[in-house]
Design a protein around this motif. Sequence first.
Motif, PDB file in Angstrom:
ATOM      1  N   ASN A   1      54.313  29.885  45.977  1.00  0.00           N
ATOM      2  CA  ASN A   1      54.830  28.986  44.933  1.00  0.00           C
ATOM      3  C   ASN A   1      53.825  27.903  44.566  1.00  0.00           C
ATOM      4  OD1 ASN A   1      57.256  30.355  44.701  1.00  0.00           O
ATOM      5  ND2 ASN A   1      58.271  29.122  46.262  1.00  0.00           N
ATOM      6  N   GLN A   2      52.767  27.732  45.388  1.00  0.00           N
ATOM      7  CA  GLN A   2      51.737  26.743  45.058  1.00  0.00           C
ATOM      8  C   GLN A   2      50.847  27.210  43.913  1.00  0.00           C
ATOM      9  OE1 GLN A   2      49.423  25.203  48.300  1.00  0.00           O
ATOM     10  NE2 GLN A   2      51.147  25.210  49.705  1.00  0.00           N
ATOM     11  N   ILE A   3      50.838  28.494  43.640  1.00  0.00           N
ATOM     12  CA  ILE A   3      50.016  29.006  42.530  1.00  0.00           C
ATOM     13  C   ILE A   3      50.694  28.590  41.227  1.00  0.00           C
ATOM     14  CG2 ILE A   3      49.083  31.076  41.444  1.00  0.00           C
ATOM     15  CD1 ILE A   3      49.053  32.385  44.171  1.00  0.00           C
ATOM     16  N   SER A   4      50.055  27.647  40.512  1.00  0.00           N
ATOM     17  CA  SER A   4      50.711  26.993  39.372  1.00  0.00           C
ATOM     18  C   SER A   4      50.861  27.897  38.145  1.00  0.00           C
ATOM     19  CB  SER A   4      49.939  25.724  38.993  1.00  0.00           C
ATOM     20  OG  SER A   4      48.595  26.054  38.679  1.00  0.00           O
ATOM     21  N   GLN A   5      49.871  28.732  37.882  1.00  0.00           N
ATOM     22  CA  GLN A   5      49.906  29.566  36.679  1.00  0.00           C
ATOM     23  C   GLN A   5      49.632  31.030  37.048  1.00  0.00           C
ATOM     24  OE1 GLN A   5      46.969  27.316  34.364  1.00  0.00           O
ATOM     25  NE2 GLN A   5      48.613  26.685  32.995  1.00  0.00           N
ATOM     26  N   PRO A   6      50.595  31.680  37.692  1.00  0.00           N
ATOM     27  CA  PRO A   6      50.374  33.069  38.118  1.00  0.00           C
ATOM     28  C   PRO A   6      50.210  34.032  36.949  1.00  0.00           C
ATOM     29  CG  PRO A   6      52.673  32.431  38.433  1.00  0.00           C
ATOM     30  CD  PRO A   6      51.929  31.185  38.075  1.00  0.00           C
ATOM     31  N   GLU A   7      50.702  33.650  35.774  1.00  0.00           N
ATOM     32  CA  GLU A   7      50.595  34.559  34.627  1.00  0.00           C
ATOM     33  C   GLU A   7      49.150  34.715  34.158  1.00  0.00           C
ATOM     34  OE1 GLU A   7      51.238  30.396  33.150  1.00  0.00           O
ATOM     35  OE2 GLU A   7      52.214  31.711  34.612  1.00  0.00           O
ATOM     36  N   LYS A   8      48.257  33.822  34.613  1.00  0.00           N
ATOM     37  CA  LYS A   8      46.852  33.910  34.222  1.00  0.00           C
ATOM     38  C   LYS A   8      46.030  34.776  35.177  1.00  0.00           C
ATOM     39  CE  LYS A   8      46.566  29.568  31.659  1.00  0.00           C
ATOM     40  NZ  LYS A   8      45.846  28.286  31.507  1.00  0.00           N
ATOM     41  N   LEU A   9      46.660  35.231  36.258  1.00  0.00           N
ATOM     42  CA  LEU A   9      45.941  36.094  37.199  1.00  0.00           C
ATOM     43  C   LEU A   9      45.668  37.448  36.553  1.00  0.00           C
ATOM     44  CD1 LEU A   9      47.950  35.347  40.480  1.00  0.00           C
ATOM     45  CD2 LEU A   9      45.727  34.419  39.812  1.00  0.00           C
ATOM     46  N   GLN A  10      44.525  38.020  36.900  1.00  0.00           N
ATOM     47  CA  GLN A  10      44.121  39.291  36.296  1.00  0.00           C
ATOM     48  C   GLN A  10      43.745  40.295  37.386  1.00  0.00           C
ATOM     49  OE1 GLN A  10      44.191  39.964  33.008  1.00  0.00           O
ATOM     50  NE2 GLN A  10      44.864  37.900  32.494  1.00  0.00           N
ATOM     51  N   GLY A  11      43.878  41.588  37.069  1.00  0.00           N
ATOM     52  CA  GLY A  11      43.379  42.654  37.930  1.00  0.00           C
ATOM     53  C   GLY A  11      43.985  42.652  39.314  1.00  0.00           C
ATOM     54  N   LYS A  12      43.124  42.668  40.327  1.00  0.00           N
ATOM     55  CA  LYS A  12      43.570  42.785  41.717  1.00  0.00           C
ATOM     56  C   LYS A  12      44.381  41.566  42.145  1.00  0.00           C
ATOM     57  CE  LYS A  12      41.828  43.764  46.366  1.00  0.00           C
ATOM     58  NZ  LYS A  12      42.618  42.703  47.008  1.00  0.00           N
ATOM     59  N   GLU A  13      43.992  40.370  41.705  1.00  0.00           N
ATOM     60  CA  GLU A  13      44.732  39.167  42.076  1.00  0.00           C
ATOM     61  C   GLU A  13      46.157  39.217  41.546  1.00  0.00           C
ATOM     62  OE1 GLU A  13      42.555  35.746  40.852  1.00  0.00           O
ATOM     63  OE2 GLU A  13      41.244  35.765  42.611  1.00  0.00           O
ATOM     64  N   CYS A  14      46.337  39.709  40.323  1.00  0.00           N
ATOM     65  CA  CYS A  14      47.674  39.837  39.743  1.00  0.00           C
ATOM     66  C   CYS A  14      48.506  40.836  40.545  1.00  0.00           C
ATOM     67  CB  CYS A  14      47.563  40.268  38.280  1.00  0.00           C
ATOM     68  SG  CYS A  14      49.155  40.521  37.463  1.00  0.00           S
ATOM     69  N   ALA A  15      47.905  41.974  40.921  1.00  0.00           N
ATOM     70  CA  ALA A  15      48.623  42.992  41.697  1.00  0.00           C
ATOM     71  C   ALA A  15      48.997  42.467  43.084  1.00  0.00           C
ATOM     72  CB  ALA A  15      47.763  44.246  41.814  1.00  0.00           C
TER      73      ALA A  15
END
Length: 574
Positions: free
Chosen positions: A47-61
Motif C-alpha cells: 500500500n506504500q506504492i503511491s501510483q501502482p498504475e504507472k508500473l510497467q512490465g515485470k514490476e506491474c506483473a
Amino acid sequence: MRKLLLAWNLFIYGLLFSCTPKDASEIFDRVEKYMETCPDSALLLLNQISQPEKLQGKECADYALLLTQARDKNYLDSLQSDSLIKLAVDYYQDSDDKVRGGKALFYYGKVTALQGDYEKAMQAYLDAQERLEGAKEYKLQAWIQEYVGRINDDQERYDMALDNYQKSIFYNKKADNTLGIIYAYRNIAWIYAVRQNMDSVNRYVEAGFSLLNGDSTSSVFPSLMHIKGVAESSNGNYLNAVSYFLVAIRCEKVVDSIPYYYMSLGDAYMKLSLFDKAEECFKYILSSNDIFVLSGAYNYFYLLEKKKVEYGKSLYYKEMSDSLLQIAQNEAIRNKVLKVQKKNEIEKQQKEKDILQQDNLIQLLGGIVLLFFLFLLGLFFCKKMVKRNERDYRESLQEFAKRSREIISANEQLISQYICQVEELKQKEVSVVEASKEQIVKLEQEIRILMEKNRGNLENSYADGLNVLRQLKEGVLIVENMTAIERREFLGYVDFLFDNFVTRLCTEYRLKESNLLLAAFIKLGFSSEELVILFDSELEAVRKRKQRLKNKLGLDNKVNLDVFLAYYPRKMSC
C-alpha cells in the motif's frame, strides 16, 4: 507476553514506515520475505506504492501477483479482482519464470473460484500444475492439488477428490509442510464422513491430531474437532460430540465457519432432547448473511418444532427454509445466466477483435503488395532511364566526333585545292609567275590561315582531353574522381588519336563507359601499376577488370589483350 508482542508489532511497523524505498522492486523483495510470516505487514508495504498504475512490465506483473497473494492471506476475498491477477498471468505466460507463472495461475484459479466460475478455476489450476512440472515448488504444487480436490469435492466427484488430496499429501511431505498434510487428512476425513465410513474418518482425524501434538492454536484444529464431533454423533455418542463441537467453536478464528459448528451442535442437542440449547444454537445462526446457512437454520427450526409437536411453527419454518433455498437457487441460476451472458459478450468482442485484426492484416498485405509494385515500377523506369542516358551519351559522343571530322575534312579539301592551284601557277611561265606572285602569296597566306584554324580547332576540340590525359599520367586525377565531362573529353581525345578507336569499340562491342576507359588506358600504354593508381585498387582487381573486358570483346585466352587493343582498329587493305 502481551508487552513482548506489542514491542514486536511496533518494531515491524517502525521498520515499514522508516524504510520506504523508492524502487518498487526493492519493496517487492521485502514483501516476499514478510508474505508467509507477516502477511499484514506485506499488505502495508504494498500500500506504500503511491501510483501502482504507472508500473510497467515485470514490476506491474509482480505487483498484481503480490497484492492478490497478500489479500488472500489476509482473508480479504471481497477485494479480489480477476482483472488484477490476469495482468500477472498474461505477463508470465511467455516468460521463462515457471515459479511466478505457476503461482499467478494458481491465484487466478482461487479468484475465479470465489466468483463461482469453477470451470475457469479448474483450468487455471491444471495449467499451473503443468507450468510447475519439474520445478521444486512442492508447497505450491500441494496447494494446487488441494484446491483441485475441493472443486471435485463440491461437484461430488469424490474419488477424484481423494486422489487429489493424496497427491497433496505427497507434495507436502516433500516440502516438509506438516500443516498442509493435516489439512489434507481433514479433507479426506470429510469425504469419508459424507460416505458414512466412520472408521476411515476416525483414522484420518486421529492422524491429523497426532501431527498437531496437542497444538490447539493451529488453524486446522477446530475443523478436526468438528469432524470428530460429526463422527461421534453418527455413532450415537452425542455427549462426546457436543464436547467436540464446543471446543471447535471456542478455538475457531474464522467467523464464517462458526455457524456450521453451531448447526452440528444444535443437532446434537436436539437429539439429546435439549431443545432450549438447540434453539439457542439455531438462533445464533440467524445472524449470518449466507442464504444457504439461513435456509439450513430454519430447516433445523422446522425439525426442532416438529419434535416439540408444534406443527404450526414447524410448517412456518419449513416454508421459510424452502423459500430461502428457492431464493438461493434463483440467485445461483441468475449468476449462471449472467455468467453465460458475460461469456457470450466476451466471445462477441473477441470475434469483433479478430475481424478487425483480419481487416488490418488485409490492409497491411495490400499496402505491402502496392509498395512492392511501385518498387518494381520505379526499378523499371530507372533501368529505362539509364539505358536512355547511355544511348544519348553514345549519340552525343558520335555526333561530336562526326562534326569534328566534317570540319577537318572540309578544311583539308580546301588545302588540297589551294595546293593544286599553287602548283598550277608555279608551272606557268616566268612571266605568268611574276604576274601571279602576288596571288601566290595570298594563297599561301590563306593556306597558313586555314592550317592555323585547323590546329586551333584541334587544340580547342581536344585540349581538355589532352589536359585530362596529362593529369591521369601524373597521378593527379583518378578514375573515381573523373566527372562525366572529363570522361567524355578524354574518350574523344583518344578517339581522335587512334582513328575513332572508342567509337568503334562502343559500336562493335557495345561496351560500357568503364570498359571503354580501361581499353583507352591500355591503348595509351598505361602499365598495370599505373592502372592500380588510376583505379585506386589492388593489382588483382585490375587483372579481374582486364579479364572482364577480354570476355566482353570475345577474345580467346591465348590472345593478349594489350596486343589486340594496340592494333585495333585494323586498316582494311584496298
